[in-house]
Design an enzyme around this catalytic site. Structure first.
Site, mmCIF file in Angstrom:
data_model
loop_
_atom_site.group_PDB
_atom_site.id
_atom_site.type_symbol
_atom_site.label_atom_id
_atom_site.label_comp_id
_atom_site.label_asym_id
_atom_site.label_seq_id
_atom_site.Cartn_x
_atom_site.Cartn_y
_atom_site.Cartn_z
ATOM 1 N N GLU A 316 0.826 -1.280 0.014
ATOM 2 C CA GLU A 316 -0.067 -0.001 0.044
ATOM 3 C C GLU A 316 0.642 1.149 0.127
ATOM 4 O OE1 GLU A 316 -4.167 -1.438 2.168
ATOM 5 O OE2 GLU A 316 -2.498 -0.577 3.586
ATOM 6 N N ASP A 390 -8.762 -8.795 4.372
ATOM 7 C CA ASP A 390 -8.584 -7.523 5.095
ATOM 8 C C ASP A 390 -9.074 -7.343 6.167
ATOM 9 O OD1 ASP A 390 -7.515 -5.057 5.890
ATOM 10 O OD2 ASP A 390 -8.338 -3.867 4.297
ATOM 11 N N GLU A 418 -12.716 -1.396 11.940
ATOM 12 C CA GLU A 418 -12.674 -0.811 10.831
ATOM 13 C C GLU A 418 -13.786 -1.140 9.771
ATOM 14 O OE1 GLU A 418 -9.537 -0.874 7.024
ATOM 15 O OE2 GLU A 418 -8.786 -1.720 9.081
#
Length: 691
Positions: A316, A390, A418
Site C-alpha cells: 500500500e 483485510d 474498521e
C-alpha cells in the site's frame, strides 16, 4: 479476647465506611473513563466484610513492582471496601494476604502466578506466589477482579500463566495526533506535549496491565520515519518510563526507508521523506546496515528494554526491500541482526498484495511468503492477519497459519472496528476471535488449531506473540462506544490464554464495568452475544467480502464493490475460488481443501467466499440462498430495534450519562443499518430482476 475485639471494631468501622460510600456515591456521573477498573462496593455485605479482613493484614515481598501492587490494592480497598490496607511490619496472627516470590514457580514463566487460600492455625491466609514481581502484579489484578465479580476468598485455588510471551496492542496512531482507522477521537499520545506525562498514560498502562497486555506499538504501521528521530525518541522514552512500571514494553513501527535523506527522490521514498543521509535503503548495502545499527544503539541507550520494530513493507505504498530487488527476508533479517544483541524482535507484516503475484488478491500473501520459510532470522516474527483479505467481519483463516513450519508466526487481530461499524455499532468480537482460534489447520494432523499454533504447541516458535490493532483514543470513554471497551478487554484475556472461558470473560467485563444487578447483567449480555453474527449477516453474508465504500469502510457500496471482490448476476453471487476457479482452496491442508472446494461440504458461513452460488441453491435451513440472503440483510435492523427496547428497560438501573450515550449509539446504528439494507436490497434485487 483482644483479637476478637480488634476484629469486631474493624468490622464496625468497615460498615460505617460502607454506609458513607453508599450515601455519597453519585451513580449518575459515570463517564466510562474507568473502564473495567470501575470499582464499586460489592452488594453482598458478608463478602465485603470477608474481603476487609484479608486487607487488614498484607505482606508484600520486595520486587520491582511492589509500589504498583500497593497502589492497586489501596485503590481497590478504598473504592470497594471503604478501608485502608494495613501493611504491618510483621505479619500478624490474623487472616491476611502474603505476596511471595517463589523461584520454584518458574515453570509458569516469570509472569505466571498462583493464588491459594490456606487454613493455618485457625486463620486463613491467601498466598499469592510468582517467580517474579511481574506475576505478582498480574495476580494483584486477578485478586481485585475476583472482588469485583463477588467471588469468595474462602477457597481460592488459581494457577495462571500467559500462553503468549508478547501480548501486544498495535496503535495506528500518527505523529499529527490523528489515528488511522480510529473511531474514538484523537491519539492517546499528545506528541506536542511529550515528554510531559499525563495521568491518562498511567491509567492506560494500568488498564492494560489488568488484562495482561505487556507490549505496545506506539505508532501507525504506515510509519512516519520521524518517530525514529532523536527528538521523538525522547518523547518515546518518557512513555517507556511510565509503561515499564506496569511491565509494558515499547515497540515502534519503523519506516523501511528511514535511512534515506529527506531530499531523496519521491519514487524511492514512495510515501515519505527519510530522516537519514543516504541515497538508498537497500538492506544489503553496508551503509544502510550501519545506519540501522547506530539507530538501534541510540534507542537502547535511552530505552534499555525496548521491544523492537514492527514493519509494513512493500504494501500500500510503503517502501520495502523489493524496491531494491531484495526479498522480504532480506529486509527483515537486516533489522533483526541489528536488534539481536539486545534480545529484541522484528515483527514483519505479511499484509502484501502485489497484483502481479496473482489475479486473486487473497492468494498473494501466501505465494510471496511461503517460499521464504526457513530464511528468516530467529528473532523475526511474521505478523499475519487472521484472514487473507483485510479484517473482514468474517473470512476464512489465513492459509499461511501452519504452512510455514520454520518461521516464527503471530496473529494480528483488529480490535478497532474498521469494517465492523466503527464506534457506531455495538459489535462484540469475542465470538469472531473464538472462531479463528478454534479453526483446525490440519498442518500436523487433526487438532492443529490456531490456538495451539499461536502458542507454540505445534511448531516451537522462539517467541510466541499476538497483536491487536487498538481501538483507543482521546474520547473520555477511551473507545468511542461504551460497549467497544469489551473488545479491548476480551482481546487481553484471549491474548493471555486463547483457550479461556468465553462466558467467564464476558461476565467479568459486564460485572466490572456496569456494576449492575443480575437482571441488568443478563440483559446486557443478551444484547452483546448476537451482535457479531447479526452484523455479518447484514453486511458480509456468507463471507461475501467487502461491501462498503473504499473511502470510509463504513457506508454501504454494494454496487461499487461488485465485480471487484465478488461477482453477482441474475443467476448467482459470490467468488469461485475452487480448483475450477482461482484455486485458492489449494493453499489449505487436507481435508480443508476438499471441504472448501465442494459446495455441499463448504461451511455455509464462508460459502460465498469460496463459491459462485446460484440464488436458487438450497441452504441447510431448507430455504433458497436468495431467501436467506435477503432475510439476513435485515438482521442488524431487527437486532438493533430489539436492543433499543432492552436498553430502554434499564432506565434507572444504569447511570444516566452512559445510558443516554449508548442509546444514541443504538439509534445511530439503526439508521446506518437501514441505509445498508436499502443499498444492498435495491442493488441486488435490481440485478436479479433485470431483464
Amino acid at each position: 479476647m483482644f483479637i476478637q475485639t480488634k476484629i469486631g471494631m474493624r468490622k464496625f468501622l468497615f460498615f460505617i465506611g460502607f454506609f458513607i460510600m453508599a450515601v455519597c456515591h453519585d451513580s449518575f456521573c459515570e463517564d466510562g473513563y474507568n473502564l473495567w477498573l470501575n470499582y464499586k462496593p460489592v452488594n453482598d455485605r458478608k463478602l465485603m466484610a470477608e474481603y476487609a479482613t484479608y486487607f487488614a493484614n498484607v505482606e508484600i515481598a520486595s520486587n520491582p513492582f511492589e509500589q504498583q501492587i500497593r497502589d492497586e490494592l489501596n485503590i481497590a480497598a478504598d473504592k470497594i471496601l471503604g478501608i485502608k490496607v494495613r501493611y504491618p511490619k510483621k505479619f500478624t496472627d490474623e487472616d491476611g494476604l502474603i505476596f511471595a516470590i517463589d523461584e520454584g514457580l518458574d515453570f509458569l514463566t516469570d509472569e505466571g502466578y498462583q493464588i491459594r487460600t490456606k487454613l493455618e492455625n485457625g486463620r486463613r491466609i491467601i498466598y499469592i506466589r510468582s517467580a517474579s514481581g511481574k506475576g505478582l502484579l498480574y495476580a494483584t489484578f486477578e485478586l481485585i477482579r475476583l472482588m469485583q465479580c463477588s467471588v469468595s476468598f474462602e477457597k481460592i485455588d488459581i494457577t495462571e500463566f500467559p500462553r503468549h510471551k508478547l501480548r501486544i496492542l498495535n496503535h495506528w496512531d500518527n505523529l499529527n495526533n490523528t489515528i488511522e482507522r480510529g473511531y474514538a477521537g484523537r491519539t492517546v499520545w499528545d506528541w506536542d506535549k511529550l515528554p510531559e506525562i499525563a495521568q491518562r498514560y498511567i491509567d492506560y498502562a494500568r488498564a492494560n496491565a489488568s488484562i495482561g497486555i505487556n507490549a505496545v506499538v506506539l505508532n501507525n504501521v504506515n510509519a512516519d520515519p520521524r518517530v525514529l528521530r532523536s527528538d521523538y525518541l525522547q518523547k518515546v522514552t518518557a512513555l517507556a518510563d511510565v509503561f515499564r512500571k506496569y511491565n509494558i514494553k515499547i515497540f515502534l513501527s519503523a519506516n523501511f526507508a528511514a535511512p534515506i535523506r529527506p531530499s531523496a527522490t519521491p519514487n524511492q521514498m514512495k510515501k515519505w521523506g527519510g530522516i537519514g543521509v543516504l541515497d538508498t535503503a537497500d538492506p544489503l548495502d553496508k551503509n544502510v546496515i550501519k545506519w540501522w545499527n547506530e539507530k538501534v544503539k541510540e534507542i537502547y541507550s535511552l530505552i534499555p528494554d525496548f521491544g523492537g520494530f514492527v514493519v509494513k513493507a512493500d504494501s500500500e505504498g510503503m517502501p520495502g526491500p523489493q524496491d531494491y530487488g531484495r526479498s522480504h527476508s532480506d529486509g527483515a533479517n537486516m533489522l533483526a541482526k541489528a536488534l539481536k544483541p539486545y534480545n529484541s524482535v522484528v515483527m514483519w507484516r505479511s499484509f502484501v498484495y502485489n497484483a502481479t503475484t496473482d489475479s486473486d488478491r487473497v492468494k498473494r500473501s501466501y505465494k510471496e511468503f511461503l517460499p521464504l520459510d526457513g530464511q528468516f532470522e530467529s528473532n523475526v516474527i511474521l505478523q499475519v492477519k487472521n484472514g487473507p483479505l483485510d479484517f473482514q467481519p468474517r473470512e476464512p483463516v489465513h492459509p499461511l497459519f501452519g504452512a510455514m513450519s520454520k518461521t516464527n508466526m503471530m496473529a494480528e487481530l483488529q480490535i478497532t472496528q474498521e469494517y465492523l461499524g466503527h464506534s457506531t455499532y455495538l459489535v462484540y468480537l469475542l465470538d469472531m476471535w473464538r472462531e479463528f482460534f478454534n479453526f483446525d489447520t490440519y498442518c500436523k494432523g487433526q487438532g492443529s488449531t490456531i490456538a495451539k499454533l499461536s502458542t507454540g504447541e505445534i511448531y516451537p516458535y522462539n517467541t510466541t506473540a499476538i497483536a491487536g490493532v487498538a481501538n483507543t483514543g482521546s474520547d473520555q470513554n477511551w473507545c468511542g462506544h461504551h460497549f467497544a471497551q469489551a473488545n479491548w478487554y476480551a482481546f487481553g484475556r484471549l491474548a493471555w490464554n486463547p483457550q479461556c472461558d468465553d462466558n467467564r470473560v464476558t461476565d467479568e467485563w459486564i460485572a466490572m464495568t456496569w456494576n449492575c444487578d443480575r437482571e441488568t447483567h443478563k440483559i446486557i449480555k443478551d444484547m452483546m452475544l448476537p451482535a457479531w453474527e447479526s452484523f455479518v449477516r447484514s453486511q458480509t453474508p456468507y463471507a461475501l467480502g467487502v461491501t462498503c465504500y473504499s473511502s470510509d469502510h463504513f457506508s454501504p457500496d454494494f454496487p461499487g464493490r461488485s465485480g471487484r471482490f465478488w461477482t453477482v448476476s441474475a443467476k448467482a453471487i459470490g467468488s469461485d475460488r475452487t480448483i475450477r476457479g482461482t484455486d485458492y482452496v489449494s493453499q489449505y491442508f487436507e481435508p480443508n481443501r476438499s471441504m472448501y472446494d465442494n459446495i455441499n461440504t463448504c461451511p455455509e458461513n464462508v460459502l460465498l467466499f469460496f463459491h459462485l452460488v446460484d440464488w436458487s441453491h438450497k441452504m441447510k435451513s431448507g430455504k433458497s440462498l436468495k431467501e436467506e440472503f435477503f432475510d439476513g440483510l435485515m438482521s442488524n435492523i431487527r437486532l438493533t430495534e430489539r436492543n433499543i427496547v432492552l436498553w430502554n428497560s434499564l432506565k434507572g438501573k444504569i447511570d444516566d450519562r452512559r445510558r443516554k450515550e449508548v442509546l444514541e449509539k443504538l439509534q445511530a446504528q439503526k439508521k446506518a443499518s437501514l441505509e445498508y439494507y436499502r443499498n444492498g436490497f435495491d442493488f441486488l434485487n435490481g440485478i436479479i430482476n433485470k431483464k
